[in-house]
Structure formats: structure tokens, C-alpha cells
Scaffold this motif. Structure first.
Motif, PDB file in Angstrom:
ATOM      1  N   TYR A  27       0.837  -1.200   0.000  1.00 25.88           N
ATOM      2  CA  TYR A  27       0.000   0.000   0.000  1.00 25.88           C
ATOM      3  C   TYR A  27       0.875   1.253   0.000  1.00 25.88           C
ATOM      4  CZ  TYR A  27      -4.533  -2.294   0.949  1.00 25.88           C
ATOM      5  OH  TYR A  27      -5.691  -3.019   0.876  1.00 25.88           O
ATOM      6  N   GLU A  28       1.943   1.214   0.769  1.00 24.58           N
ATOM      7  CA  GLU A  28       2.841   2.359   0.821  1.00 24.58           C
ATOM      8  C   GLU A  28       3.537   2.557  -0.527  1.00 24.58           C
ATOM      9  OE1 GLU A  28       6.437   4.208   3.528  1.00 24.58           O
ATOM     10  OE2 GLU A  28       5.460   2.373   4.181  1.00 24.58           O
ATOM     11  N   GLU A  29       3.960   1.468  -1.130  1.00 22.47           N
ATOM     12  CA  GLU A  29       4.610   1.537  -2.448  1.00 22.47           C
ATOM     13  C   GLU A  29       3.677   2.169  -3.482  1.00 22.47           C
ATOM     14  OE1 GLU A  29       5.896  -1.754  -5.737  1.00 22.47           O
ATOM     15  OE2 GLU A  29       6.518  -2.141  -3.665  1.00 22.47           O
ATOM     16  N   LEU A  30       2.375   1.875  -3.381  1.00 24.53           N
ATOM     17  CA  LEU A  30       1.383   2.422  -4.305  1.00 24.53           C
ATOM     18  C   LEU A  30       0.979   3.852  -3.967  1.00 24.53           C
ATOM     19  CD1 LEU A  30      -1.006  -0.641  -4.721  1.00 24.53           C
ATOM     20  CD2 LEU A  30       0.779   0.139  -6.289  1.00 24.53           C
ATOM     21  N   GLY A  31       1.406   4.346  -2.803  1.00 21.76           N
ATOM     22  CA  GLY A  31       1.036   5.700  -2.402  1.00 21.76           C
ATOM     23  C   GLY A  31      -0.297   5.790  -1.685  1.00 21.76           C
ATOM     24  N   LEU A  32      -0.819   4.655  -1.243  1.00 19.96           N
ATOM     25  CA  LEU A  32      -2.091   4.654  -0.523  1.00 19.96           C
ATOM     26  C   LEU A  32      -1.926   5.126   0.917  1.00 19.96           C
ATOM     27  CD1 LEU A  32      -3.321   1.229  -1.888  1.00 19.96           C
ATOM     28  CD2 LEU A  32      -4.278   3.475  -2.459  1.00 19.96           C
ATOM     29  N   ILE A  33      -0.799   4.794   1.515  1.00 18.58           N
ATOM     30  CA  ILE A  33      -0.466   5.258   2.862  1.00 18.58           C
ATOM     31  C   ILE A  33       0.961   5.785   2.832  1.00 18.58           C
ATOM     32  CG2 ILE A  33      -2.105   3.755   4.091  1.00 18.58           C
ATOM     33  CD1 ILE A  33       0.193   1.815   4.661  1.00 18.58           C
ATOM     34  N   ARG A  52      -7.090   5.518   6.371  1.00 21.12           N
ATOM     35  CA  ARG A  52      -6.761   5.356   4.954  1.00 21.12           C
ATOM     36  C   ARG A  52      -6.843   3.880   4.562  1.00 21.12           C
ATOM     37  NH1 ARG A  52      -4.827   9.968   2.499  1.00 21.12           N
ATOM     38  NH2 ARG A  52      -3.748   8.786   0.869  1.00 21.12           N
ATOM     39  N   VAL A  53      -6.342   2.989   5.415  1.00 23.49           N
ATOM     40  CA  VAL A  53      -6.425   1.558   5.133  1.00 23.49           C
ATOM     41  C   VAL A  53      -7.897   1.130   5.110  1.00 23.49           C
ATOM     42  CG1 VAL A  53      -5.916  -0.752   6.039  1.00 23.49           C
ATOM     43  CG2 VAL A  53      -4.123   1.003   5.993  1.00 23.49           C
ATOM     44  N   ALA A  54      -8.685   1.602   6.059  1.00 21.61           N
ATOM     45  CA  ALA A  54     -10.109   1.266   6.079  1.00 21.61           C
ATOM     46  C   ALA A  54     -10.791   1.781   4.809  1.00 21.61           C
ATOM     47  CB  ALA A  54     -10.771   1.853   7.324  1.00 21.61           C
ATOM     48  N   PHE A  55     -10.406   2.968   4.367  1.00 19.65           N
ATOM     49  CA  PHE A  55     -10.944   3.539   3.144  1.00 19.65           C
ATOM     50  C   PHE A  55     -10.634   2.635   1.951  1.00 19.65           C
ATOM     51  CE2 PHE A  55     -10.509   5.990  -0.698  1.00 19.65           C
ATOM     52  CZ  PHE A  55     -11.546   6.897  -0.676  1.00 19.65           C
ATOM     53  N   VAL A  56      -9.397   2.174   1.852  1.00 17.05           N
ATOM     54  CA  VAL A  56      -8.995   1.314   0.739  1.00 17.05           C
ATOM     55  C   VAL A  56      -9.800   0.022   0.759  1.00 17.05           C
ATOM     56  CG1 VAL A  56      -7.101  -0.049  -0.251  1.00 17.05           C
ATOM     57  CG2 VAL A  56      -6.677   2.278   0.555  1.00 17.05           C
ATOM     58  N   ARG A  57      -9.953  -0.546   1.916  1.00 19.37           N
ATOM     59  CA  ARG A  57     -10.700  -1.804   2.008  1.00 19.37           C
ATOM     60  C   ARG A  57     -12.167  -1.591   1.656  1.00 19.37           C
ATOM     61  NH1 ARG A  57      -8.520  -5.390   6.878  1.00 19.37           N
ATOM     62  NH2 ARG A  57      -9.258  -7.028   5.500  1.00 19.37           N
ATOM     63  N   ALA A  58     -12.745  -0.480   2.075  1.00 20.87           N
ATOM     64  CA  ALA A  58     -14.129  -0.172   1.715  1.00 20.87           C
ATOM     65  C   ALA A  58     -14.239   0.054   0.209  1.00 20.87           C
ATOM     66  CB  ALA A  58     -14.616   1.056   2.481  1.00 20.87           C
ATOM     67  N   GLU A  67      -5.735   1.234  -7.680  1.00 21.56           N
ATOM     68  CA  GLU A  67      -5.398   2.469  -8.389  1.00 21.56           C
ATOM     69  C   GLU A  67      -6.529   3.487  -8.278  1.00 21.56           C
ATOM     70  OE1 GLU A  67      -3.744   5.530 -10.494  1.00 21.56           O
ATOM     71  OE2 GLU A  67      -2.789   3.841  -9.513  1.00 21.56           O
ATOM     72  N   GLU A  68      -7.765   3.033  -8.405  1.00 19.98           N
ATOM     73  CA  GLU A  68      -8.903   3.945  -8.268  1.00 19.98           C
ATOM     74  C   GLU A  68      -8.979   4.481  -6.847  1.00 19.98           C
ATOM     75  OE1 GLU A  68     -12.233   2.396 -11.381  1.00 19.98           O
ATOM     76  OE2 GLU A  68     -11.651   1.003  -9.794  1.00 19.98           O
ATOM     77  N   ALA A  69      -8.705   3.635  -5.869  1.00 22.18           N
ATOM     78  CA  ALA A  69      -8.700   4.092  -4.478  1.00 22.18           C
ATOM     79  C   ALA A  69      -7.602   5.129  -4.269  1.00 22.18           C
ATOM     80  CB  ALA A  69      -8.510   2.912  -3.527  1.00 22.18           C
ATOM     81  N   ARG A  70      -6.435   4.891  -4.861  1.00 21.67           N
ATOM     82  CA  ARG A  70      -5.327   5.843  -4.739  1.00 21.67           C
ATOM     83  C   ARG A  70      -5.709   7.199  -5.323  1.00 21.67           C
ATOM     84  NH1 ARG A  70      -1.820   8.287  -7.472  1.00 21.67           N
ATOM     85  NH2 ARG A  70      -2.308   7.251  -9.416  1.00 21.67           N
ATOM     86  N   ARG A  71      -6.320   7.169  -6.503  1.00 18.77           N
ATOM     87  CA  ARG A  71      -6.745   8.433  -7.122  1.00 18.77           C
ATOM     88  C   ARG A  71      -7.801   9.130  -6.268  1.00 18.77           C
ATOM     89  NH1 ARG A  71      -6.782   5.464 -12.058  1.00 18.77           N
ATOM     90  NH2 ARG A  71      -9.047   5.507 -12.027  1.00 18.77           N
TER      91      ARG A  71
END
Length: 165
Positions: A27-33, A52-58, A67-71
Motif C-alpha cells: 500500500y505504501e509503495e502504491l502511495g495509498l499510505i 486510509r487503510v479502512a478507506f482502501v478496504r471499503a 489504483e482507483e482508491a489511490r486516485r
């Protein structure tokens, strides 16, 4: 900047979020966290990383890719929880995905009534009634579950007996 001692280690974030440390690193590598590093190079995460992790999982549950979550999270703050206005802006973009997912699940529920347990989900779309995989002409995936209508079987056509049956 928050003191590193007020931040979560990767193990603490893993325990609290339910994700493996390897997933958090990804997740960190992708820029999510985002993390900061100690003098010894250890990761430390702001407590907002839990949200942020909860957001990604939702996001994944409603069908968004990572990728869509990251954007979607691109405009959200890294080191604090989003405020109501920020969250509403992001959540509103999910509405069409949620509606599409509901429609897909309702279609699946309707189609399951004919399931005979072989994986085709319908007597009408069983390979006995779908010779030469005619459904594949509609594109990839489970075409009849995606909304394609199977052709009406010929009235005089009887399904072939399966081999060994």
C-alpha cells in the motif's frame, strides 16, 4: 510534525488494520499510505493511516481497484483524518459504483434460482444447452450473470447426456 513516538509501527498498524505487514508495505509503495522513518530506518505511520487503510478496504468492497482508491484519496490529507467536506467529495464518486454493484448482485440473486450446482448457474445456460461455448461470443466473464440473455433453446432439441452419466 508529530513526534515519531506518537506514531504506529508497522506491526501495530497491521494488528489494528487486520492487514499483513507485506500488504501495508505494498500500500505504501502504491502511495495509498505514507510513513516516516526512524533514525534506524523503521517505518512509523500516523494514526490517520488506519482510516486510509479502512478507506482502501471499503473501496475494494464496492469494486474499486487499488489504483482507483489511490486516485480517490489523492486529495485527502496524509497525516490526519479527512473532514466531512473532504470525505463527502470522495464518497460521492462511489455512488455510481455502489449502484452498479447492487444491480449486479440483484441480477445474480435472480439467476441463482436455476442453479443446479455445477457452476453454470442455470439449466438454460448449462454447457449442455450452450454447445461450443456460444456464450463466449459475448465477451469475457460470466456473460449470463453480466446481463447477456442466453438464446432460447430450440423446441425439439434435447440436451445430450453427459459422458459417463
Amino acid at each position: 510534525m508529530t513526534a515519531l513516538r506518537d506514531r504506529l509501527t508497522i506491526g501495530e498498524l497491521s494488528a489494528r488494520s487486520g492487514l499483513a505487514p507485506s500488504a501495508l508495505r505494498y500500500y505504501e509503495e502504491l502511495g495509498l499510505i505514507h510513513s516516516e522513518r526512524t533514525a534506524g530506518g523503521q517505518r512509523r505511520y500516523a494514526r490517520a493511516a488506519l482510516r486510509r487503510v479502512a478507506f482502501v478496504r471499503a473501496a475494494q468492497q464496492v469494486g474499486l481497484s487499488l489504483e482507483e482508491a489511490r486516485r480517490a484519496m489523492g486529495g485527502l490529507p496524509q497525516d490526519r483524518s479527512p473532514n466531512a467536506r473532504e470525505w463527502a467529495r470522495v464518497a460521492s464518486t462511489w455512488q455510481h459504483r455502489i449502484d452498479a454493484r447492487i444491480a449486479e448482485l440483484e441480477r445474480l440473486r435472480r439467476k441463482l434460482d436455476g442453479c443446479i450446482g455445477c457452476g453454470c448457474l442455470s439449466l438454460r445456460t448449462c454447457r449442455l444447452y450452450n454447445p461450443d461455448d456460444a456464450a463466449a461470443d459475448g465477451g469475457p466473464g460470466a456473460r449470463y450473470l453480466l446481463g447477456d440473455e442466453p438464446p432460447e433453446p430450440a423446441e425439439s432439441a434435447e440436451p445430450a447426456e453427459p459422458a459417463g452419466g
